[in-house]
Structures are given as C-alpha cells and as structure tokens.
Write an enzyme that holds these catalytic residues in place. Structure first.
Site, mmCIF file in Angstrom:
data_model
loop_
_atom_site.group_PDB
_atom_site.id
_atom_site.type_symbol
_atom_site.label_atom_id
_atom_site.label_comp_id
_atom_site.label_asym_id
_atom_site.label_seq_id
_atom_site.Cartn_x
_atom_site.Cartn_y
_atom_site.Cartn_z
ATOM 1 N N GLU A 1 5.208 -2.339 7.957
ATOM 2 C CA GLU A 1 3.931 -2.232 8.667
ATOM 3 C C GLU A 1 2.935 -3.245 8.114
ATOM 4 O O GLU A 1 2.834 -3.409 6.900
ATOM 5 C CB GLU A 1 3.394 -0.810 8.502
ATOM 6 C CG GLU A 1 2.040 -0.552 9.131
ATOM 7 C CD GLU A 1 1.521 0.834 8.798
ATOM 8 O OE1 GLU A 1 0.294 1.008 8.762
ATOM 9 O OE2 GLU A 1 2.349 1.740 8.552
ATOM 10 N N LYS B 1 -3.262 5.705 15.565
ATOM 11 C CA LYS B 1 -4.274 6.468 14.834
ATOM 12 C C LYS B 1 -5.402 6.809 15.801
ATOM 13 O O LYS B 1 -6.069 5.909 16.320
ATOM 14 C CB LYS B 1 -4.822 5.649 13.662
ATOM 15 C CG LYS B 1 -3.799 5.349 12.572
ATOM 16 C CD LYS B 1 -4.390 4.416 11.528
ATOM 17 C CE LYS B 1 -3.443 4.184 10.365
ATOM 18 N NZ LYS B 1 -3.955 3.169 9.412
ATOM 19 N N ASP C 1 4.349 -0.120 4.044
ATOM 20 C CA ASP C 1 3.081 -0.485 4.672
ATOM 21 C C ASP C 1 2.411 -1.457 3.719
ATOM 22 O O ASP C 1 1.865 -1.061 2.691
ATOM 23 C CB ASP C 1 2.195 0.745 4.907
ATOM 24 C CG ASP C 1 0.818 0.362 5.463
ATOM 25 O OD1 ASP C 1 0.615 -0.829 5.778
ATOM 26 O OD2 ASP C 1 -0.049 1.252 5.583
ATOM 27 N N LYS D 1 3.856 9.392 10.309
ATOM 28 C CA LYS D 1 3.420 9.053 8.951
ATOM 29 C C LYS D 1 2.313 10.024 8.588
ATOM 30 O O LYS D 1 1.243 9.990 9.195
ATOM 31 C CB LYS D 1 2.845 7.634 8.909
ATOM 32 C CG LYS D 1 3.812 6.539 8.549
ATOM 33 C CD LYS D 1 3.073 5.208 8.452
ATOM 34 C CE LYS D 1 2.016 5.223 7.367
ATOM 35 N NZ LYS D 1 1.338 3.907 7.212
ATOM 36 N N ASP E 1 -0.483 -2.232 12.767
ATOM 37 C CA ASP E 1 -1.545 -1.238 12.586
ATOM 38 C C ASP E 1 -2.886 -1.935 12.759
ATOM 39 O O ASP E 1 -3.503 -1.857 13.821
ATOM 40 C CB ASP E 1 -1.420 -0.582 11.211
ATOM 41 C CG ASP E 1 -2.572 0.366 10.896
ATOM 42 O OD1 ASP E 1 -3.300 0.753 11.834
ATOM 43 O OD2 ASP E 1 -2.759 0.728 9.720
ATOM 44 N N SER F 1 -5.935 7.794 5.310
ATOM 45 C CA SER F 1 -5.970 8.126 3.880
ATOM 46 C C SER F 1 -7.006 9.198 3.572
ATOM 47 O O SER F 1 -6.839 9.991 2.647
ATOM 48 C CB SER F 1 -6.237 6.866 3.050
ATOM 49 O OG SER F 1 -7.405 6.216 3.489
ATOM 50 N N GLN G 1 0.800 -1.224 0.000
ATOM 51 C CA GLN G 1 0.000 0.000 0.000
ATOM 52 C C GLN G 1 0.831 1.272 0.000
ATOM 53 O O GLN G 1 0.458 2.268 -0.617
ATOM 54 C CB GLN G 1 -0.924 -0.016 1.226
ATOM 55 C CG GLN G 1 -1.924 1.111 1.287
ATOM 56 C CD GLN G 1 -2.996 0.813 2.307
ATOM 57 O OE1 GLN G 1 -3.943 0.080 2.032
ATOM 58 N NE2 GLN G 1 -2.851 1.349 3.503
ATOM 59 N N GLU H 1 -2.791 9.611 -0.516
ATOM 60 C CA GLU H 1 -1.866 10.190 0.456
ATOM 61 C C GLU H 1 -0.755 11.005 -0.197
ATOM 62 O O GLU H 1 0.250 11.321 0.438
ATOM 63 C CB GLU H 1 -1.298 9.082 1.343
ATOM 64 C CG GLU H 1 -2.399 8.384 2.129
ATOM 65 C CD GLU H 1 -1.893 7.285 3.037
ATOM 66 O OE1 GLU H 1 -0.677 7.006 3.022
ATOM 67 O OE2 GLU H 1 -2.712 6.710 3.768
#
Length: 431
Positions: free
Chosen positions: A284, A336, A241, A387, A311, A366, A162, A204
């Site tokens: 990640e 997050k 990631d 990030k 994550d 995102s 990703q 992103e």
C-alpha cells in the site's frame, strides 16, 4: 416510520485521546449512532476534518465547531427526510457544506450524520447494518490484513514502512483466520521479548520495536509466522503499508528509506527484491501520492504479481480513482469513510473500483473509536479484505468481534474470502 425526527451531536474521545465527532439520528421507529475516526498519515487530497484550533483546549484538536455545525446546519437540513434514502440524504449534507472538500462544515461532521442515518435506517427496518447496506447478496467475510508491527508515523522507532501486516488467507473461515492472526501476534511478542526488544504497541495495536532496517522487521514477521506453526506464503502472506508520502521530498524527488536517500527507481527495485525474498502479497502506498512516475514504474514492475493499493493516491475519491484506473496506476484501493465523508460516496467508490477491475480494502484509521461500521461495510460490499489493526486494543478488536457476530449470523450462508483477493494474473499461486 423512517422520517428523521432528531439529530444530536457530541464531542467524544478517540483511541489516541483526541476529540472526535459522534452523531445520533432518530426516526419514528429507529435510532442510529456513529463516531468518526481520524488519521495520522493523511493524504493531501482527503476531505477536510474540522478542528477548533483553540490551543487552550485539547491542544487545538477540539471538535466543538463541527458539533455545532451538526446542531445548527446539518441536523436541521435533514430533519423530516426519509432515512431510507441514503443517497438523497447525503446529497443534502454535501450541498449544505457547498465546498469541494467539505471544509466549510467539516467532513467529520458530515460523515457522523451520514453514518448515524444509515444505522437509524437499518434499525427502522429491523435489519443489521450489513444486511441493510448490502441486501441479500452480502455474505463474504473479509480476509484480515492484521498490522502486527508498526513503523512510520504510527511509531517512533526509526522504521519508514508504517505497517507490517500478516494475511492469514489459508484459513478455512474468518474465525480461523482471526485465531491464526492472534497466535502469530502473541508469538511475535515472545520473540521480541526474548531478543530484549520493547513490546509496547503502537496506534493500531502492533508492536513498535526499534529495529535496524525495514527488512529486519520483515524477518521478524516471517519468524513469528513459522514459530506459530504456520507456513509463510502457504498459510499466511505478508502485506505492507509503506505510506511513503511521509518520507518523500517532492523538490529532490527522493525518498528516505532505511535512513538513506533513494530514487523512485531504487525504491521500486527494493520492493521487487523484497517481494522475491518474502511472501508479500500487497503493498500500500509504495510511493508518494503525487509521484505519478513512481506509481507507473511500480505498477509496471509489480502490478501483475502483487496487489498495489492506493490510499493517499485515491483517498476514497471516485474522481481520483477514475483517473487512476484510466492511467493504469495501482490495482486496488483502500476505502476509508472519512477520506470522502459520506456513506453514499464511499459505496460509489467501491462500485467504481469493482467495475474497473480494482480490489477494495475496507480500512480503519489510526485514531479509532469503538464504532464498528467498517466491519458491517466490509460484509455489505463483499469487499473481501479488511484492515483494522492488530489483535490488541479494544478499538481494533471491536471490529473483529463484530465480524465474528456477522459470521455467526450468516452461518452456512457465509463465504470466507481467503486467497481469492490476492490471486492476480501472472502471480505464482500457492498450491
């Protein structure tokens, strides 16, 4: 002076053109506003983001129900409370919802109030948010993990991984690291354009060219680092990631990688090979969130050499993190705010990670807004890593610019994290 006088909410738009929740909290002498982000690749154990589901409005993605929940339940619940008591305020918000995953009122509604209250409290005592949350010890500017090439669900280009990120840890300061990242980003654009590739950007801010393999993407990243005048592995590292929960079939226990079916053993072997061929310092979600065997294998094979970030595995949840630490899965956690839904629980997760010897990486989603809360959070907690996307799109750049402002405010008192977060027992260190 810090008593909450009013709480209002509204529906606003995020960086993908989807609705999100914004709240505004006012005390007797301060005001705070916050807008919550939204993810595309979400862990199944995350706190629940409440959407209206009315297909006639924003294709079902409206958040008027969450806004109403603030106006009729959450706002009244915290009126008259002391905004300076974040823990108690968040406790009241959680109790008002009453569900284990904040699904009744919505984590997006709860978090908007929690973040706005923190900002209102900081404004009330006339402190910047990073200083209010972190106190006198807040002084570490994070090393950015800059997403310059997108794949997975963030880009329709055939790549499973990703995010392909650059980590300018060899810089002397955050400002220099940001400059390095921007230079590599623009250099990559030139390389892609020269090779006839598309240079449109993904969610992103990273480029999303159609490439034959994940390895080919890594080769482009390293070429860009070198072409920009920097040394891969010395000045700049690479982070991934993989978000492989999106490409895992739990029934067959197989992954899709480079358009082929792979076992967990094959996936881990691929990472091992890539880590030897490229200056990879962080991976990640290298395997799926529910693939415990895969996480054990990945940690055993690479945990002493590479930062392995959970994550979807941990979803900023203290209980899930505690189990992961006990089981020895991964060695770092992505933070997050909207995965757990309150500022207090987020801070608790960061503290718990540090006590367990795990690194924390503060992260965007995102679907972002111009809100810069995570920049302040990164400095407040001395997390050392952030990030927040590429050097493009104002929703990403807003966070970098806020970090620059904090850097200027700290002056000689600041410390740039640099290589420190990536030094692991057993890892080869750059000279």
């Amino acid at each position: 002076m810090s008593e909450i006088q009013s709480v209002i909410a509204r529906e606003v738009i995020d960086s993908r053109g989807n609705p999100t929740v914004e709240a505004e909290v006012t005390t007797l002498s301060g005001t705070g506003r916050a807008a919550v982000p939204s993810g595309a690749s979400t862990g199944e154990h995350e706190a629940v983001e409440l959407r209206d589901g009315d297909k006639k409005r924003f294709l079902g993605k409206g958040v008027l129900t969450a806004v109403k929940n603030i106006e009729t339940v959450l706002g009244p619940a915290v009126l008259g409370m002391d905004a300076l008591d974040q823990a108690e305020l968040d406790k009241v918000l959680i109790q008002a919802d009453g569900s284990p995953n904040k699904s009744k009122l919505g984590a997006n509604a709860i978090l908007a109030v929690s973040m706005a209250a923190a900002r209102a409290a900081a404004d009330t005592v006339d402190l910047p948010l990073w200083r209010y949350l972190g106190g006198a010890a807040a002084r570490v500017l994070p090393t950015p993990l800059m997403n310059i090439l997108n794949g997975g669900v963030h880009a329709d280009n055939g790549l499973e991984i990703q995010e392909f990120m650059i980590v300018p840890y060899g810089a002397e300061s955050f400002a220099e690291a940001l400059r390095t990242g921007a230079e590599i980003f623009h250099t990559l654009r030139g390389l892609l354009k020269k090779d006839g590739m598309v240079t449109a950007v993904g969610d992103e801010g990273g480029f999303a060219p159609r490439l034959p393999s994940n390895r080919a993407a890594l080769e482009y990243v390293v070429r860009a680092i070198e072409a920009a005048g920097h040394r891969p592995g010395e000045d700049v590292g690479v982070a991934l990631d993989s978000a492989l929960s999106e490409f895992y079939d739990a029934k067959t226990e197989r992954y899709t990688f480079d358009k082929q079916q792979k076992t967990r053993e094959e996936i881990v072997a691929i990472y091992d090979e890539l880590a030897k061929a490229f200056p990879i310092v962080s991976i990640e979600d290298g395997v799926a969130e529910n693939d415990e065997k895969g996480w054990r294998l990945l940690t055993e094979r690479l945990g002493k050499k590479v930062q392995l970030v959970g994550d979807d595995l941990f979803v900023t949840n203290p209980a899930r993190l505690a189990k992961g630490i006990e089981d020895g899965l991964a060695n770092a956690i992505l933070i997050k705010l909207n995965q757990i839904g309150t500022v207090t629980e987020t801070l608790e997760c960061i503290r718990q990670a540090a006590e367990g010897g795990y690194r924390s990486i503060i992260s965007h989603r995102s679907g972002e807004t111009e809100d810069t809360f995570i920049a302040d959070l990164a400095v407040a907690t001395n997390a050392g890593q952030i990030k927040t996307g590429s050097a493009s799109r104002s929703d990403r750049v807003a966070k970098y610019n806020q970090l620059l402002r904090i850097s200027y405010a700290l002056g000689d008192g600041q410390v740039f994290a640099g290589r420190a977060p990536f030094r692991r027992p057993g890892a080869k260190r750059s000279s």
